[in-house]
Write an enzyme that holds these catalytic residues in place. Structure first.
Site, mmCIF file in Angstrom:
data_model
loop_
_atom_site.group_PDB
_atom_site.id
_atom_site.type_symbol
_atom_site.label_atom_id
_atom_site.label_comp_id
_atom_site.label_asym_id
_atom_site.label_seq_id
_atom_site.Cartn_x
_atom_site.Cartn_y
_atom_site.Cartn_z
ATOM 1 N N ARG A 200 0.858 -1.186 0.000
ATOM 2 C CA ARG A 200 0.000 0.000 0.000
ATOM 3 C C ARG A 200 0.896 1.239 0.000
ATOM 4 O O ARG A 200 1.903 1.274 0.697
ATOM 5 C CB ARG A 200 -0.868 0.044 1.259
ATOM 6 C CG ARG A 200 -1.960 -0.983 1.310
ATOM 7 C CD ARG A 200 -3.197 -0.549 0.575
ATOM 8 N NE ARG A 200 -3.756 0.713 1.086
ATOM 9 C CZ ARG A 200 -4.764 1.340 0.478
ATOM 10 N NH1 ARG A 200 -5.256 0.884 -0.633
ATOM 11 N NH2 ARG A 200 -5.244 2.466 0.986
ATOM 12 N N LEU B 158 1.442 4.804 1.395
ATOM 13 C CA LEU B 158 0.981 5.411 2.647
ATOM 14 C C LEU B 158 0.919 6.929 2.505
ATOM 15 O O LEU B 158 1.732 7.538 1.808
ATOM 16 C CB LEU B 158 1.947 5.024 3.772
ATOM 17 C CG LEU B 158 1.990 3.512 4.042
ATOM 18 C CD1 LEU B 158 3.197 3.157 4.900
ATOM 19 C CD2 LEU B 158 0.697 3.052 4.693
ATOM 20 N N HIS C 15 12.502 -3.288 0.161
ATOM 21 C CA HIS C 15 12.160 -3.103 -1.258
ATOM 22 C C HIS C 15 13.077 -4.015 -2.071
ATOM 23 O O HIS C 15 14.293 -4.043 -1.833
ATOM 24 C CB HIS C 15 12.348 -1.633 -1.664
ATOM 25 C CG HIS C 15 12.015 -1.369 -3.082
ATOM 26 N ND1 HIS C 15 10.712 -1.280 -3.545
ATOM 27 C CD2 HIS C 15 12.814 -1.188 -4.163
ATOM 28 C CE1 HIS C 15 10.738 -1.047 -4.852
ATOM 29 N NE2 HIS C 15 11.993 -1.002 -5.255
HETATM 30 C C1 GRF Z 1 9.153 -9.333 -1.494
HETATM 31 O O1 GRF Z 1 9.771 -9.298 -2.754
HETATM 32 C C2 GRF Z 1 9.471 -8.051 -0.768
HETATM 33 O O2 GRF Z 1 10.699 -7.493 -1.161
HETATM 34 C C3 GRF Z 1 8.375 -7.140 -1.199
HETATM 35 O O3 GRF Z 1 7.222 -7.945 -1.279
HETATM 36 C C4 GRF Z 1 7.626 -9.274 -1.669
HETATM 37 C C5 GRF Z 1 6.904 -10.287 -0.827
HETATM 38 O O4 GRF Z 1 7.336 -10.116 0.489
HETATM 39 N N1 GRF Z 1 8.231 -6.074 -0.233
HETATM 40 P P1 GRF Z 1 6.789 -11.118 1.644
HETATM 41 O O5 GRF Z 1 7.152 -12.517 1.203
HETATM 42 O O6 GRF Z 1 5.271 -10.947 1.707
HETATM 43 O O7 GRF Z 1 7.503 -10.698 2.888
#
Ligand code: GRF
Length: 197
Positions: free
Chosen positions: A87, A89, A105
């Site tokens: 999301r 923010l 990220h």
């Molecule tokens: C990952 O690639 C992370 O870098 C991004 O969202 C993806 C899934 O993250 N923020 P997660 O497995 O839900 O922690």
């Protein structure tokens, strides 16, 4: 230190942080904007408080963020961790948690802010890709960088094969940054973050 983790999906980064059993850290709650986020069931099964605030139930981004802020502050967190939280923010929300909200990220910021980072890195012919843990500011994917990890981009990589390599590094650096924050070892100076060893 009390930590609230926000997720939108599987929550693998949340799981890595929980399983790291960081000294001095208490995972107070896992909150998602998606009631069907798989990470909610995982956290609940471990006795962690969980909450879902469906962003589709709110008239505006401001209303949703206000509801999220109230839900989060009920746990009085020292740190808010965005982990696969998809999301954008509002500035008011990011200001409220300035200096105590982290995000991960899946690129080596400032390269490739936004979405589809692995596909973009491959298409750009990058030889290295990776992930970044940063403090969250009002500017999307641009806050002070606390940690980064780089992985090679292989000739036959697809976005999925590259993502699988990067996410292993996410699961290593995110718990390390959270541990450093909890230990009071992170010093923010403008866009620079120093970690006292
Ligand atoms: C990952 O690639 C992370 O870098 C991004 O969202 C993806 C899934 O993250 N923020 P997660 O497995 O839900 O922690």
């Amino acid at each position: 230190k009390q930590i609230v983790i926000l997720i939108s999906g599987r929550g693998s980064n949340m799981q890595a942080i929980v399983e790291a059993r960081i000294a001095g850290a208490q995972i107070a709650a896992v909150i998602s904007n998606r009631p069907d986020a798989a990470g909610l069931a995982w956290a609940k099964a471990r006795g962690i408080a969980t909450l879902a605030l469906d962003h589709k139930q709110y008239a505006s981004r401001e209303d949703f963020d206000a509801a999220m802020q109230a839900a989060i502050d009920a746990f009085q967190p020292d740190l808010v961790v965005l982990a696969g939280f998809m999301r954008i923010l509002t500035p008011a929300f990011t200001r409220h948690y300035a200096g105590r909200m982290l995000n991960i990220h899946p690129s080596l910021l400032p390269a490739f802010p936004g979405l589809h980072t692995h596909q973009r890195a491959i298409e750009a012919g990058c030889k290295l890709a990776g992930c970044t843990v940063h403090f969250v500011t009002a500017e999307l994917d641009h806050g002070p960088i606390a940690a980064q990890a780089a992985v090679p981009v292989l000739d036959n990589d697809t976005p999925d094969s590259l993502a699988a390599r990067v996410v292993q590094e996410e699961h290593r650096i995110y718990p390390a940054v959270v541990a450093a924050f909890v230990a009071g070892k992170l010093q923010i100076n403008g866009l620079r973050v120093q970690i006292q060893d």
